[in-house]
Design an enzyme around this catalytic site. Structure first.
Site, PDB file in Angstrom:
ATOM      1  CB  ALA A  13      20.175  -4.049 -30.071  1.00  0.00           C
ATOM      2  CB  ALA A  14      24.212  -2.925 -33.805  1.00  0.00           C
ATOM      3  CB  ALA A  15      24.671   0.416 -29.001  1.00  0.00           C
ATOM      4  CB  SER A  16      27.706   4.255 -30.144  1.00  0.00           C
ATOM      5  OG  SER A  16      27.648   4.124 -28.730  1.00  0.00           O
ATOM      6  CG  LEU A  17      30.635   2.670 -27.119  1.00  0.00           C
ATOM      7  CD1 LEU A  17      31.024   2.858 -25.663  1.00  0.00           C
ATOM      8  CD2 LEU A  17      31.605   3.409 -28.032  1.00  0.00           C
ATOM      9  CD  GLN A  28      27.686  -6.891 -33.565  1.00  0.00           C
ATOM     10  OE1 GLN A  28      27.562  -5.942 -34.346  1.00  0.00           O
ATOM     11  NE2 GLN A  28      27.979  -8.119 -33.979  1.00  0.00           N
ATOM     12  CB  VAL A  29      23.056  -6.604 -27.451  1.00  0.00           C
ATOM     13  CG1 VAL A  29      22.465  -7.488 -26.355  1.00  0.00           C
ATOM     14  CG2 VAL A  29      23.664  -5.345 -26.849  1.00  0.00           C
ATOM     15  CE  LYS A  32      27.462  -3.049 -23.421  1.00  0.00           C
ATOM     16  NZ  LYS A  32      27.027  -1.694 -23.011  1.00  0.00           N
ATOM     17  CG  ASP A  82      24.206   7.697 -22.863  1.00  0.00           C
ATOM     18  OD1 ASP A  82      23.636   8.625 -23.468  1.00  0.00           O
ATOM     19  OD2 ASP A  82      24.696   6.701 -23.445  1.00  0.00           O
TER      20      ASP A  82
END
Length: 711
Positions: free
Chosen positions: A218-222, A224-225, A240, A374
């Site tokens: 997965a890739a998030a805003s800050l 990636q995992v 992460k 969040d």
């Protein structure tokens, strides 16, 4: 029994010469032999039982030592992780101003990029609206907005994540597109990620993991995992890794947004809150997210406070493999909370999970005050065994202790329609400075809530109340504190998730049992006073309110009848409870009279007509056993029945113990209230004697006496 296990043997003997190791082993064998020889060889039951008890005790001691050893090792590993994060960046508006104030061209280029991207999108919407094509192109525009936020970077991705959970603000097509911003963002090269892991931890990848996914899960805003397996234990973990150069991008955006905040504060009168303060608070939270050691500490604290529930899961942290830009934690299998079909395929219900999230959030906001700020769907997973897993603890916040009680009290005042008290609550909530007069605010609150409260609690929508209250607040010199803005965000996100499954879901209806339980069981002075305000009015006890609180409170799984009403009982016993004791005496007289006379009325009603005519025939007219109007008799019976229902509610509650109510009797024995028992008995005697005298003389009750009987 040996206190040294096989696992510890290599560490103990490491570094010893071969001859010394041999002597050490012989010594251990001698100890074991001595232990065997000292053990009685009897077959008696008592000896066997004694040996079993000794073995169990030694096992418990060993487990205790092992647990303590692990705790010590975790603390030491955490200290090492903190040392790796000693130079982590923190938000400083002064540093950002000094950095970008001397680089105006870069700031202007970034500002132009944002204005052009957002302005072009807005212009397209206006053009399509004028041509009647807005609805037809929703999917197209939603995808375009997602691409714009992605291109503009992490700050705008955060904005898009917030919008993706608001079906009340965005159409479904937009929600589906923006939800991809939660964990489906563009990735950065794997080589950079792996290099970052080795650089941050000071170890080679092969020495840490036996396997690691070749690409991000997965890739998030800050960041990636990656999914990996630890080499030393075989534990499956999530790793992460932070995006490169992210501090530069976020810093410039917040510098520009803060400048816009100053302009809003100066020129936009309709917004009374300090916009710059809100931006600074949000920026501090985002910068904390950039420090993964801080996030790990947040996760540890969150787990300690809230993972005691069987339906809440918080992953463990692996401190030896965590630093400022790398976070290693337990892998959690699960489905995002907005994927309703996938959740139902597992035999689970979205609304059950959302209710679990709401109850946990209420504990976060109003018990410990430490909450996840969040909770978008990418951070909330439904596990196959029905647990709700919380992830991503970068953005956390705290509710001040005084505000926690004030929020609950505010709900009570709203239910009571006590708008003067509601207005005063804003002092405790830090919405108003003490020098602001709340008198002009009261009519505005009354106008809005009198209309809103015509709905039942189950019909009230959280967003409707928030929006309506916001319209009231903006007319007056209110300052919305940063913690409150994050609370609203947290609750509206949960309500948004529930609306996916049920468009009629209401957060307030799901929350009310928690508020009822807290009112009945919490001993804080503020809530104790709020409970008394709710139950007593104009010198009369409102049994219907107590019954409603018990009915709702019992829906909360943590409700205990043993703890219910303890706050009021403690006040009764206290030196400041004289006023309440007088009210209790008065109500005790009322209730006793209702039970006695209600029994008489029931007995009379059950008599055969012939018996009644023989006993109660006065001057040729059939009269009842009491000189009371039908309406007064009905009120008397209803009071008795209501008290009986409340008693049954308490009796049917789990772990109910009638001795819980003994303090009421103890009140009558306290030195400061030694005459209260006599006053109760005297009051009951006087009321019944008056009733008897009226019956004997057949004196019709006057309006004043009838009024007194119901007071």
């Amino acid at each position: 029994m040996s206190a040294v296990t096989a696992a510890t043997y290599p560490r103990i003997t490491e570094g010893l010469s071969s001859s010394r190791r041999m002597r050490w082993r012989r010594g251990r064998q001698g100890v074991r032999a001595a232990t065997v020889e000292a053990t009685p060889s009897t077959n008696s039951a008592s000896s066997s039982s004694s040996n079993s008890g000794a073995v169990l005790q030694l096992q418990l001691q060993r487990r205790g030592r092992e647990k303590e050893r692990k705790r010590t090792e975790d603390l030491q590993a955490e200290v090492r992780a903190m040392e790796r994060a000693v130079n982590a960046s923190v938000y400083s508006p002064e540093l950002l101003a000094s950095k970008y104030g001397y680089r105006p061209l870069k700031a202007v280029r970034r500002a132009a990029e944002i204005v052009i991207a957002v302005g072009t999108f807005g212009a397209k919407l206006l053009w399509e609206q004028s041509r009647g094509e807005l609805d037809r192109n929703k999917r197209l525009r939603g995808a375009e907005l997602r691409r714009i936020f992605t291109r503009l970077g992490p700050t705008f991705v955060k904005l898009g994540q917030g919008l993706s959970t608001r079906p009340d603000l965005c159409p479904p097509e937009y929600l589906e597109e923006l939800s991809q911003l939660q964990d489906a963002l563009p990735t950065f090269p794997d080589e950079e990620a792996f290099s970052c892991i080795e650089r941050e931890l000071g170890l080679s990848l092969d020495s840490i993991f036996s396997t690691i996914s070749a690409s991000p899960i997965a890739a998030a805003s800050l960041g990636q995992v990656y999914k990996a397996q630890l080499k030393y234990s075989g534990q499956v973990v999530a790793v992460k890794v932070q995006r490169p150069s992210i501090e530069e991008a976020i810093g410039l955006d917040f510098y520009l947004i803060r400048g816009l905040g100053f302009l809003i504060n100066k020129y936009v009168d309709i917004i009374s809150s300090d916009v710059v303060a809100l931006i600074d608070e949000f920026a501090r939270r985002v910068y904390q997210e950039l420090n993964y050691v801080q996030e790990a500490q947040n996760a540890r604290r969150f787990k300690k406070l809230y993972a005691d529930r069987e339906d809440i899961l918080v992953p463990d942290i692996f401190w030896d493999y965590t630093s400022t830009k790398v976070l290693t934690m337990e892998w959690v299998d699960g489905v995002k909370l907005n994927e309703q079909v996938a959740i139902e395929k597992q035999g689970l219900k979205v609304l059950d999970l959302v209710n679990t999230g709401i109850q946990c959030s209420l504990r976060q906001l109003l018990e410990y005050g430490y909450f996840h700020a969040d909770p978008h769907p990418g951070n909330l997973l439904a596990t196959p065994d029905g647990k709700l897993a919380f992830l991503d603890f970068g953005m956390m916040s705290e509710t001040p202790e005084e505000a926690r009680s004030a929020i609950i009290g505010h709900v009570v005042h709203m239910v009571n329609r006590d708008y003067e008290a509601m207005a005063r609550d804003y002092y405790a909530l830090d919405f108003l400075s003490p020098d602001v007069d709340v008198t002009p605010i009261v009519p505005a609150l009354r106008d809005f809530f009198d209309d809103a409260l015509n709905y039942t609690v189950s019909e009230l929508n959280f967003k409707t109340l928030v929006d309506g209250l916001g319209n009231v607040l903006y007319q007056y010199p209110f300052n919305v504190p940063a913690y409150y803005a994050l609370i609203l965000r947290s609750l509206t996100v949960l309500e948004g998730l529930a609306l996916y499954a049920d468009p009629n879901f209401k957060v307030l209806a799901a929350s009310y049992p928690y508020f009822a339980k807290r009112l009945l069981t919490d001993s804080s002075p503020y809530l104790r006073d709020a409970l008394i305000e709710l139950l007593f009015k104009d010198g009369k006890f409102r049994w219907n309110r107590l019954e409603n609180l018990l009915v709702e409170g019992r829906k909360d799984r943590d409700f205990s009848a043993k703890d219910a009403l303890q706050p009021v009982l403690k006040l009764l016993l206290g030196p400041d409870g004289e006023e309440l004791r007088v009210l209790v005496i008065k109500e005790a007289v009322r209730v006793t009279e209702a039970f006695v006379l209600g029994t008489v009325i029931d007995t009379y009603s059950s008599m055969p007509d012939l018996v009644r005519s023989l006993i109660f025939n006065v001057n040729g007219n059939l009269a009842g056993p009491l000189v009371m109007s039908n309406a007064e008799q009905q009120r008397m019976i209803e009071l008795r029945n209501q008290v009986s229902r409340i008693w049954r509610l308490l009796q049917s509650s789990e772990n109910f113990d009638p001795t819980t109510l003994q303090p009421i009797l103890q009140v009558l024995q306290q030195p400061e209230a030694r005459n209260l028992g006599g006053r109760v008995i005297g009051g009951i005697t006087q009321r019944l004697a008056a009733r008897l005298l009226q019956q004997v003389l057949r004196v019709p009750p006057t309006s004043s006496s009838a009024s007194a009987s119901t007071s």
